[in-house]
Design an enzyme around this catalytic site. Structure first.
Site, PDB file in Angstrom:
ATOM      1  CB  SER A  10       4.694   8.357  13.921  1.00 54.43           C
ATOM      2  OG  SER A  10       3.896   9.626  13.770  1.00 54.43           O
ATOM      3  N   GLY A  11       4.432   9.505  10.943  1.00 54.55           N
ATOM      4  CA  GLY A  11       4.886  10.230   9.738  1.00 54.55           C
ATOM      5  C   GLY A  11       3.935  10.361   8.472  1.00 54.55           C
ATOM      6  N   GLY A  12       3.064   9.225   8.506  1.00 53.35           N
ATOM      7  CA  GLY A  12       2.158   9.242   7.421  1.00 53.35           C
ATOM      8  C   GLY A  12       2.921   9.004   6.305  1.00 53.35           C
ATOM      9  CG  ASN A  35       0.582  -6.336  -2.426  1.00 55.23           C
ATOM     10  OD1 ASN A  35       0.714  -5.702  -1.523  1.00 55.23           O
ATOM     11  ND2 ASN A  35      -0.253  -6.291  -3.256  1.00 55.23           N
ATOM     12  CD  GLN A  51      -7.461  -4.090   8.244  1.00 50.69           C
ATOM     13  OE1 GLN A  51      -7.611  -4.636   7.096  1.00 50.69           O
ATOM     14  NE2 GLN A  51      -8.687  -3.839   8.957  1.00 50.69           N
ATOM     15  CG  HIS A  94       3.235   9.167  18.427  1.00 46.81           C
ATOM     16  ND1 HIS A  94       2.216   8.969  17.336  1.00 46.81           N
ATOM     17  CD2 HIS A  94       4.109  10.182  17.889  1.00 46.81           C
ATOM     18  CE1 HIS A  94       2.663   9.669  16.441  1.00 46.81           C
ATOM     19  NE2 HIS A  94       3.601  10.580  16.736  1.00 46.81           N
ATOM     20  CG  ASN A  95      -1.086   6.475  16.849  1.00 43.19           C
ATOM     21  OD1 ASN A  95       0.375   7.114  16.762  1.00 43.19           O
ATOM     22  ND2 ASN A  95      -1.390   6.027  15.890  1.00 43.19           N
ATOM     23  CG  ASN A 104      -0.674   2.539  13.758  1.00 41.53           C
ATOM     24  OD1 ASN A 104       0.428   2.814  14.248  1.00 41.53           O
ATOM     25  ND2 ASN A 104      -1.354   3.497  13.165  1.00 41.53           N
ATOM     26  CG  MET A 117       1.502   4.313   5.270  1.00 44.61           C
ATOM     27  SD  MET A 117       2.942   5.544   6.052  1.00 44.61           S
ATOM     28  CE  MET A 117       3.592   4.682   7.312  1.00 44.61           C
ATOM     29  CD  GLU A 164      -1.607  11.441  14.788  1.00 45.64           C
ATOM     30  OE1 GLU A 164      -2.510  11.439  14.138  1.00 45.64           O
ATOM     31  OE2 GLU A 164      -0.516  11.053  15.087  1.00 45.64           O
ATOM     32  CB  ALA A 175      -0.955  -0.017   1.120  1.00 43.80           C
ATOM     33  CG  HIS A 184     -15.956  -0.448  50.074  1.00 48.05           C
ATOM     34  ND1 HIS A 184     -15.909  -1.535  49.533  1.00 48.05           N
ATOM     35  CD2 HIS A 184     -17.483  -0.120  49.646  1.00 48.05           C
ATOM     36  CE1 HIS A 184     -16.959  -2.050  48.963  1.00 48.05           C
ATOM     37  NE2 HIS A 184     -17.775  -1.065  48.937  1.00 48.05           N
ATOM     38  CE  LYS A 190       2.820   5.627  15.171  1.00 52.71           C
ATOM     39  NZ  LYS A 190       1.429   5.285  14.641  1.00 52.71           N
TER      40      LYS A 190
END
Length: 477
Positions: free
Chosen positions: A128-130, A33, A75, A185-186, A102, A14, A189, A12, A454, A182
């Site tokens: 990360s970075g797209g 692939n 995926q 991190h998301n 991810n 990425m 984000e 894909a 309690h 990660k």
């Protein structure tokens, strides 16, 4: 015939961009692939490059220099397991499998144990970075054995983003540490994006034009708030729709998507009992945005403030911009404090020996949350590796103390004008709760003792000694 230095499965966008990045650093790359035509087109579109297209997995594995370095970019979830299972008949002891997607970090822990039993090495690497970062230099967060990191270090350091000559990659820790960091991190984000959206919503309600907003965010990007997300926000407000000539941002439906990492982060914070109000608010905001039909119906039923015209009550636009800027900065500090707190908690529990300063350092370039601000976080942990909470670092304490009044006024303005600010408000509540010498949990403990025996501690008795009141009033008639 010489063999390839690196292999990648999953072409894909990425995956393709990562391959081109690796190849551009002088490495020969084999690619596979599931759909052969995708692989063939990719090879045809990149003539003259050191790429080896493979039609079968056996051919792919045999084309690689040992120890084989195979990166999977498919995926998350079941597809990763299926690819690994299909590779197993062809891999040999010491070969390295890298999951660059991810993936949920607990899945990475499971896969690490699974492959270790078979004499193979596994890395869960957050990338990360797209699409652009994959091609030009991402931030990479690899987890796994230190010995495996040493094998992968030359490739990972060469393809990662660089800030002041320092690669935006470091060995995070054992097992699932890379994918865990990660994930957080998301989540951070998510918080950054929601805080920017809340600032935007306040400005729009106050009558700011998109042109004014572009200028505001561009100016912010010249100062302490400089970041990739602030920069692209300024540019978004300038973008026109070629079909209508209108501002594209005004034509986009207000329904936010998400792929799950934000939810995973919030679920992890609940499991670890780490306060997470800023990021939790951002995840909730996305969920509520997706309930668009319900919101449209509710807007015709429920009443809001009478002054929806947004009276600034003596505030100039310049004053409002300053206050929102300070509220955004303070909330951002809280968001990172909460995220790093979760990383520290899980890292300690798992024995990962995580270096929070180093983690902030590799986020400075390549990734979506890259920002000037991260230099200050790195400095804070270098000065005090045992820092309990980021807010307690003197640099950030000063910003919070100076900005807290503006922060309160912004949250108040939003509430009085019916503007939802879950992340601004949640951040402020966390700040106030954290600085409170006494909270109303004494009443909560009394309630728990009343209905469930309690027990509770007393301020006039030694800590760790528990008491129960036997003669609470009997309400059963």
């Amino acid at each position: 015939m010489s063999k390839s230095d690196f292999g990648l499965i999953g072409l894909a966008v990425m995956g393709q961009n990562l391959v081109l990045n690796v190849e551009s650093r002088g490495f020969t790359v084999s690619v596979y692939n599931r759909t052969t035509s995708t692989m063939e087109k990719f090879i045809a579109d990149n003539p003259g490059k050191k790429l080896v297209g493979c039609e079968t997995l056996e051919e792919f594995v045999q084309s690689l220099e040992r120890p084989r370095k195979v990166m999977i970019m498919v995926q998350a979830g079941g597809p990763v397991d299926k690819v690994i299972e299909s590779l197993l008949p062809y891999l040999e002891e010491g070969d390295i499998v890298i999951d660059g997607g991810n993936s949920l970090w607990t899945d990475t822990e499971r896969r690490d144990a699974w492959l270790s039993e078979k004499g193979l090495r596994f890395i869960g690497a957050g990338v990360s970075g797209g699409e652009e970062g994959a091609l030009k230099g991402p931030s990479i967060m690899p987890g796994g054995p230190t010995s495996t990191w040493e094998v992968m270090k030359p490739i990972f350091e060469s393809i990662s983003a660089k800030v002041d000559g320092v690669p935006c990659v470091t060995h995070i820790g054992e097992g699932g540490a890379g994918h865990f960091v990660k994930m957080v991190h998301n989540g951070i984000e998510y918080g950054d994006m929601q805080l920017i959206c809340e600032a935007y919503n306040i400005f729009k309600a106050a009558g700011f034009s998109n042109e004014e907003l572009a200028d505001i965010f561009a100016e912010w990007n010249e100062g302490d708030l400089e970041s990739f997300l602030i920069e692209i926000t300024a540019n978004i407000f300038k973008q026109k729709d070629p079909e209508t000539g209108k501002d594209i941002v005004d034509l986009i439906v207000d329904k936010a998507g998400q792929k799950g990492t934000g939810r995973w982060t919030v679920m992890g914070s609940v499991e670890q009992a780490v306060p997470f109000s800023t990021i939790a608010g951002s995840v909730e905001a996305r969920i509520i945005s997706s309930m668009r039909d319900q919101r449209k119906a509710a807007s015709q039923i429920f009443e809001g403030p009478n002054n929806w015209s947004f009276e600034l009550k003596g505030l100039s636009k310049e004053d409002l911009v300053k206050k929102v800027r300070n509220a955004l900065y303070a909330s951002k500090i809280v968001s990172y404090a909460q995220g790093l707190d979760l990383i520290a908690k899980v890292g300690k529990d798992k024995g990962w020996s995580l270096d929070l300063g180093a983690i902030a350092r590799i986020w400075r370039g390549g990734c979506i949350i890259r920002a000037r601000f991260l230099n200050r976080i790195t400095e804070a942990y270098e000065e005090n590796p045992n820092l309990v909470n980021l807010m307690l670092a003197p640099f950030f304490t000063e910003i919070l103390n100076k900005g807290q009044q503006d922060w309160r006024e912004v949250v108040s303005i939003a509430a009085l004008n019916g503007i939802p600010v879950p992340s601004f408000g949640g951040s402020l509540s966390y700040y106030d709760a954290y600085r409170a010498e006494r909270l109303p949990a004494n009443l909560l403990q009394a309630q728990r003792d009343f209905f469930g025996a309690h027990t509770y501690e007393r301020i006039d008795k030694p800590e760790g000694e528990f008491f129960h009141t036997e003669d609470w009033p009997d309400l059963i008639k």
